[in-house]
Design a protein around this motif. Sequence first.
Motif, PDB file in Angstrom:
ATOM      1  N   THR A 280      14.430   4.586  -5.903  1.00  0.00           N
ATOM      2  CA  THR A 280      15.511   3.843  -5.275  1.00  0.00           C
ATOM      3  C   THR A 280      15.223   3.696  -3.799  1.00  0.00           C
ATOM      4  O   THR A 280      14.942   4.668  -3.120  1.00  0.00           O
ATOM      5  N   THR A 281      15.258   2.474  -3.321  1.00  0.00           N
ATOM      6  CA  THR A 281      15.014   2.293  -1.895  1.00  0.00           C
ATOM      7  C   THR A 281      16.310   2.043  -1.144  1.00  0.00           C
ATOM      8  O   THR A 281      16.410   2.341   0.037  1.00  0.00           O
ATOM      9  N   ILE A 282      17.297   1.505  -1.856  1.00  0.00           N
ATOM     10  CA  ILE A 282      18.579   1.258  -1.202  1.00  0.00           C
ATOM     11  C   ILE A 282      19.664   1.987  -1.985  1.00  0.00           C
ATOM     12  O   ILE A 282      20.004   1.615  -3.109  1.00  0.00           O
ATOM     13  N   TYR A 283      20.181   3.035  -1.373  1.00  0.00           N
ATOM     14  CA  TYR A 283      21.151   3.889  -2.068  1.00  0.00           C
ATOM     15  C   TYR A 283      22.559   3.565  -1.598  1.00  0.00           C
ATOM     16  O   TYR A 283      22.914   3.839  -0.453  1.00  0.00           O
ATOM     17  N   LEU A 284      23.344   2.966  -2.487  1.00  0.00           N
ATOM     18  CA  LEU A 284      24.712   2.581  -2.144  1.00  0.00           C
ATOM     19  C   LEU A 284      25.694   3.164  -3.161  1.00  0.00           C
ATOM     20  O   LEU A 284      26.591   2.477  -3.661  1.00  0.00           O
ATOM     21  N   ASP A 285      25.479   4.443  -3.476  1.00  0.00           N
ATOM     22  CA  ASP A 285      26.372   5.127  -4.418  1.00  0.00           C
ATOM     23  C   ASP A 285      26.796   6.475  -3.848  1.00  0.00           C
ATOM     24  O   ASP A 285      26.794   7.496  -4.535  1.00  0.00           O
TER      25      ASP A 285
ATOM     26  N   ALA B 185      29.343   8.819  -5.411  1.00  0.00           N
ATOM     27  CA  ALA B 185      28.898   9.630  -6.559  1.00  0.00           C
ATOM     28  C   ALA B 185      28.301  10.932  -6.051  1.00  0.00           C
ATOM     29  O   ALA B 185      28.643  12.020  -6.519  1.00  0.00           O
ATOM     30  N   THR B 186      27.411  10.811  -5.085  1.00  0.00           N
ATOM     31  CA  THR B 186      26.859  11.989  -4.426  1.00  0.00           C
ATOM     32  C   THR B 186      26.066  11.518  -3.213  1.00  0.00           C
ATOM     33  O   THR B 186      25.820  10.316  -3.059  1.00  0.00           O
ATOM     34  N   THR B 187      25.692  12.478  -2.363  1.00  0.00           N
ATOM     35  CA  THR B 187      24.964  12.114  -1.146  1.00  0.00           C
ATOM     36  C   THR B 187      23.685  12.946  -1.028  1.00  0.00           C
ATOM     37  O   THR B 187      23.544  13.996  -1.657  1.00  0.00           O
TER      38      THR B 187
ATOM     39  N   SER C  14      33.188  -4.453 -13.213  1.00  0.00           N
ATOM     40  CA  SER C  14      33.294  -4.017 -11.816  1.00  0.00           C
ATOM     41  C   SER C  14      32.017  -3.349 -11.303  1.00  0.00           C
ATOM     42  O   SER C  14      31.231  -2.787 -12.072  1.00  0.00           O
ATOM     43  N   VAL C  15      31.864  -3.455  -9.988  1.00  0.00           N
ATOM     44  CA  VAL C  15      30.742  -2.809  -9.310  1.00  0.00           C
ATOM     45  C   VAL C  15      31.290  -2.122  -8.056  1.00  0.00           C
ATOM     46  O   VAL C  15      32.078  -2.721  -7.320  1.00  0.00           O
ATOM     47  N   ARG C  16      30.892  -0.861  -7.862  1.00  0.00           N
ATOM     48  CA  ARG C  16      31.330  -0.113  -6.674  1.00  0.00           C
ATOM     49  C   ARG C  16      30.151   0.089  -5.749  1.00  0.00           C
ATOM     50  O   ARG C  16      29.098   0.565  -6.180  1.00  0.00           O
ATOM     51  N   ILE C  17      30.345  -0.256  -4.491  1.00  0.00           N
ATOM     52  CA  ILE C  17      29.303  -0.069  -3.476  1.00  0.00           C
ATOM     53  C   ILE C  17      29.860   0.935  -2.475  1.00  0.00           C
ATOM     54  O   ILE C  17      30.919   0.700  -1.878  1.00  0.00           O
ATOM     55  N   THR C  18      29.195   2.071  -2.310  1.00  0.00           N
ATOM     56  CA  THR C  18      29.712   3.066  -1.356  1.00  0.00           C
ATOM     57  C   THR C  18      28.609   3.479  -0.391  1.00  0.00           C
ATOM     58  O   THR C  18      27.524   3.867  -0.796  1.00  0.00           O
ATOM     59  N   MET C  19      28.943   3.369   0.904  1.00  0.00           N
ATOM     60  CA  MET C  19      27.949   3.578   1.960  1.00  0.00           C
ATOM     61  C   MET C  19      28.087   4.962   2.586  1.00  0.00           C
ATOM     62  O   MET C  19      29.091   5.647   2.397  1.00  0.00           O
ATOM     63  N   SER C  20      27.058   5.344   3.326  1.00  0.00           N
ATOM     64  CA  SER C  20      27.128   6.583   4.123  1.00  0.00           C
ATOM     65  C   SER C  20      26.769   6.204   5.550  1.00  0.00           C
ATOM     66  O   SER C  20      26.410   5.048   5.824  1.00  0.00           O
ATOM     67  N   GLU C  21      26.807   7.184   6.452  1.00  0.00           N
ATOM     68  CA  GLU C  21      26.476   6.895   7.852  1.00  0.00           C
ATOM     69  C   GLU C  21      25.023   6.451   7.985  1.00  0.00           C
ATOM     70  O   GLU C  21      24.627   5.883   9.004  1.00  0.00           O
ATOM     71  N   GLU C  22      24.229   6.667   6.932  1.00  0.00           N
ATOM     72  CA  GLU C  22      22.817   6.281   6.995  1.00  0.00           C
ATOM     73  C   GLU C  22      22.592   4.814   6.580  1.00  0.00           C
ATOM     74  O   GLU C  22      21.507   4.280   6.754  1.00  0.00           O
TER      75      GLU C  22
END
Length: 381
Positions: free
Chosen positions: A4-9, A12-14, A351-359
Amino acid sequence: MSETTIYLDNAATTRITDNVLEAMIPWLKEGYGNASAVYSAGRKSAIALNKARAQCAEILGCESRDIIFTSGGTESDNTAVFSAAKSAEIRGKKHFITTAFEHHAVLAPMRELESRGFRITYLPVHENGIVRVSDLEAAITPETSFVSVMAANNEIGTIQPIAQIGELCRAKGITFHTDAVQAFGNIPINVSEHNIDMLSLSGHKIHAMKGTGLLYVRNSAKLRPFMLGGAQQGGKRAGTENIAGIVGLAEAMRAAADGLSAKNEKLLPLREKLISELSRISGAKLNGDRAMRLASNVNFSFEGIEGEALILQLDLMGIAVSSGSACTSGSSEPSHVLTAIGRTYDEARSSVRITMSEETCDSDIDAFLDGMGTALAKLRK
Ligand SMILES: Cc1ncc(COP(=O)(O)O)c(C=O)c1O
């Protein structure tokens, strides 16, 4: 290891961040003494444990003695609900109130209590995915002793009015628990200011290790422990303490609290970009309130598209997002969160969920939007 190069979950976990890992390593290597042991290696672990506890308490705005380290959000939620149930049985006040879209870690214990003769009210969350304080007020009866409302929803990121709920519960003498697993690190939370009596938090959602978390309990001396065994944590949670995990959790909480404003400043424009770009897609529908949602969360349904299929297409491009539907024993059930806000079975499955982090950065969002265009064109063909 991961492709995975782009992690937008990130809901779910970090990823474990370097600061957390570095804080943990000494306690995994040489500092392995059991915190209950009286010799110096044990005492060192006990000191680290107390320091971590004090740090977590300061961040949440409470006393150290009221923090109980657990194995994560699920254990914290279960402990809160079942402890409240024991008190309720003694007081004869067996009416609990929660919402229709809590995490299963709250809903499943509530269902168990129903089978033991408790009356549970599941508040509606309306089309915007937000609980109304007036609904809660109307549901309270003289038998109500416990209210559990999450601070922010894990699928659609909607922020709940926990300060007002806390105030109402305090005025009525009702214990208020909030599952802050998704909210902590995304919105400010202070248990004293918000009149919170119990709060659940999970480490792996904020860059600490899986299997770590805590439960805050106001007046924890009154907690009825869920885990029974040794006298660890003042008898409130039996089991040898995971010092490395706890030290990592305290460090992750410190970093999350310190970085909160910068994170929101960075993510708000990214969220807005995602929402405006995805809204242009024909048949797209935003799930959850447009404004009262975490800066890190976007959730859409796309008419005529199978959410799981879209996720697999994106995965082939190295992009990780998730869908609102959870696979239960081979059959894909629609999300209870999406049906609670009035989405149809088909909408919930699309549905699709996109969740971001500070990174997460701008180029990740651009790559995701490109990938979505390609995947949707393929699937709609
Ligand atoms: C809102 C919420 N509560 C509880 C949990 C469970 O936490 P854990 O995975 O630490 O058991 C999760 C995890 O997804 C969550 O999102």
